[in-house]
Write a protein that holds these residues in place. Structure first.
Motif, PDB file in Angstrom:
ATOM      1  N   TYR A 139       0.831  -1.214   0.000  1.00  0.00           N
ATOM      2  CA  TYR A 139       0.000   0.000   0.000  1.00  0.00           C
ATOM      3  C   TYR A 139       0.862   1.258   0.000  1.00  0.00           C
ATOM      4  N   GLY A 140       2.104   1.153   0.499  1.00  0.00           N
ATOM      5  CA  GLY A 140       2.990   2.318   0.542  1.00  0.00           C
ATOM      6  C   GLY A 140       3.194   2.955  -0.814  1.00  0.00           C
ATOM      7  N   LYS A 141       3.258   2.142  -1.840  1.00  0.00           N
ATOM      8  CA  LYS A 141       3.444   2.690  -3.198  1.00  0.00           C
ATOM      9  C   LYS A 141       2.218   3.522  -3.613  1.00  0.00           C
ATOM     10  N   TYR A 142       1.028   3.020  -3.313  1.00  0.00           N
ATOM     11  CA  TYR A 142      -0.186   3.714  -3.766  1.00  0.00           C
ATOM     12  C   TYR A 142      -0.400   5.039  -3.035  1.00  0.00           C
ATOM     13  N   ILE A 143      -0.111   5.059  -1.737  1.00  0.00           N
ATOM     14  CA  ILE A 143      -0.318   6.316  -1.018  1.00  0.00           C
ATOM     15  C   ILE A 143       0.747   7.328  -1.451  1.00  0.00           C
ATOM     16  N   ARG A 144       1.939   6.851  -1.801  1.00  0.00           N
ATOM     17  CA  ARG A 144       2.981   7.788  -2.279  1.00  0.00           C
ATOM     18  C   ARG A 144       2.615   8.312  -3.667  1.00  0.00           C
ATOM     19  N   MET A 145       1.945   7.490  -4.480  1.00  0.00           N
ATOM     20  CA  MET A 145       1.441   8.006  -5.774  1.00  0.00           C
ATOM     21  C   MET A 145       0.449   9.138  -5.515  1.00  0.00           C
ATOM     22  N   ALA A 146      -0.461   8.909  -4.569  1.00  0.00           N
ATOM     23  CA  ALA A 146      -1.463   9.937  -4.242  1.00  0.00           C
ATOM     24  C   ALA A 146      -0.780  11.202  -3.722  1.00  0.00           C
ATOM     25  N   LEU A 147       0.246  11.040  -2.900  1.00  0.00           N
ATOM     26  CA  LEU A 147       0.944  12.201  -2.325  1.00  0.00           C
ATOM     27  C   LEU A 147       1.684  12.995  -3.410  1.00  0.00           C
ATOM     28  N   ILE A 148       2.341  12.294  -4.321  1.00  0.00           N
ATOM     29  CA  ILE A 148       3.054  12.982  -5.408  1.00  0.00           C
ATOM     30  C   ILE A 148       2.051  13.810  -6.223  1.00  0.00           C
ATOM     31  N   LEU A 149       0.905  13.217  -6.544  1.00  0.00           N
ATOM     32  CA  LEU A 149      -0.125  13.950  -7.312  1.00  0.00           C
ATOM     33  C   LEU A 149      -0.557  15.196  -6.565  1.00  0.00           C
ATOM     34  N   LYS A 150      -0.745  15.063  -5.262  1.00  0.00           N
ATOM     35  CA  LYS A 150      -1.212  16.214  -4.471  1.00  0.00           C
ATOM     36  C   LYS A 150      -0.157  17.324  -4.438  1.00  0.00           C
ATOM     37  N   LEU A 151       1.083  16.948  -4.141  1.00  0.00           N
ATOM     38  CA  LEU A 151       2.109  17.990  -3.972  1.00  0.00           C
ATOM     39  C   LEU A 151       2.476  18.631  -5.307  1.00  0.00           C
ATOM     40  N   LEU A 152       2.311  17.884  -6.403  1.00  0.00           N
ATOM     41  CA  LEU A 152       2.567  18.470  -7.739  1.00  0.00           C
ATOM     42  C   LEU A 152       1.313  19.144  -8.300  1.00  0.00           C
TER      43      LEU A 152
END
Ligand code: CP
Length: 304
Positions: A288-301
């Protein structure tokens, strides 16, 4: 521009939105394949990592972007004496977002003051690990269907364990959370967290020195490794390293629907026969760590 240095940089609403996005990515990965086309993440890791660095890199690749960076201080100009500020000032010309792990508490915060792109704290010393906490929250939400009304046992190295410190700071913002701390006396949760965080908000907690005395109360058992790299001498580490071990025998005392989490890497604190128990969620947690980091990258960018 937003950075993520501490989990409290995100509101509860924002965390819930990240969890929703991660769940949508899990359901519809194809819709996200080109969201970060032409974007780059720099992973600046001054301390060892498997999950955090590789999941950030996998996350950006699965969003259609690219990765650059280094995995140890020795292969960067830090080895020649370059400061964190100078490194980040330069790398923020080469990448759109930076994930940084550093052995010094506060290093990602210092970096954020000089960066012209978002900085994500990927773990700073014994201080914080906010993206592990986001991973933990996504796992709890998916496995327990809630992030409130929970009794959470935190077991192992509560003194140096940055994942524990970040998780406490996140969970206190949800309703009816109780903590059970399990550690040898030398590795107890620091008083500043008990006084300034838990007592201040009147969050209930109990302390134990053995897993078997506490396990029957728990909805979640969060195991942690004794942090060898933060000890001042080897003898203390050797004496304390096997203080709290979870095995199948002790697990018989737990609720049937309790879940077992661990940020990993594991050393000896969970015997491998526990891996086959349906309550063991730590390898799913790493996924799940990969998916939440995908979501975080989208948010911060700020990608829609
Ligand atoms: N959970 C975690 O931070 O693992 P790594 O040290 O392998 O990144």
């Amino acid at each position: 521009m937003r950075h993520l240095i501490d989990i409290s940089d995100l509101s509860v609403l924002e965390i819930d939105e990240l969890i929703d996005t991660a769940n949508d990515i899990i359901q519809n990965p194809e819709s996200y394949r080109e969201k970060c086309k032409y974007k780059k993440i720099a992973t600046l890791f001054f301390e060892p990592s498997t999950r955090t660095r590789l999941s950030f890199e996998a996350a950006m690749l699965e969003l259609g972007g690219s990765v650059l960076g280094f995995s140890e201080a020795a292969s960067s100009s830090a080895a020649k004496g370059e400061s964190i500020s100078d490194t980040v000032r330069v790398v923020s010309n080469y990448a759109d977002i930076i994930a940084m792990r550093h052995f010094k508490e506060g290093a990602p915060m210092a970096a954020s003051l000089k960066s012209c792109v978002p900085i994500i704290n990927a773990g700073d010393g014994g201080h914080n690990h906010p993206t592990q906490t986001l991973t933990d929250l996504l796992t709890i939400k998916r496995e327990m269907s809630r992030t409130d009304n929970l009794t959470i046992g935190l077991c192992g190295d509560l003194k140096f364990g940055r994942t524990v410190h970040s998780l406490i700071n996140a969970m206190i913002r949800y309703d009816n959370i109780k903590f059970v701390f399990i550690s040898p006396p030398e590795l107890k949760l620091p008083d500043y967290i008990k006084n300034d965080v838990l007592d201040k908000k009147q969050i209930p907690y109990e302390e134990f020195t053995s897993v078997e005395d506490a396990i029957s109360k728990l909805d979640i058992l969060y195991m942690t490794r004794v942090q060898k790299e933060r000890f001042f001498n080897e003898a203390d580490y050797e004496r304390l390293k096997d203080s709290c071990i979870l095995n199948c025998e002790k697990l018989k005392l737990a609720k049937d629907n309790m879940i077992i989490l661990h940020p990993l890497p594991r050393v000896n604190e969970i015997t491998t026969d526990v891996d086959d128990d349906p309550r063991a969620c730590y390898f799913k947690q790493a996924m799940y760590g990969k998916y939440i980091r995908m979501a975080l990258i989208l948010k911060l960018l700020e990608v829609e």
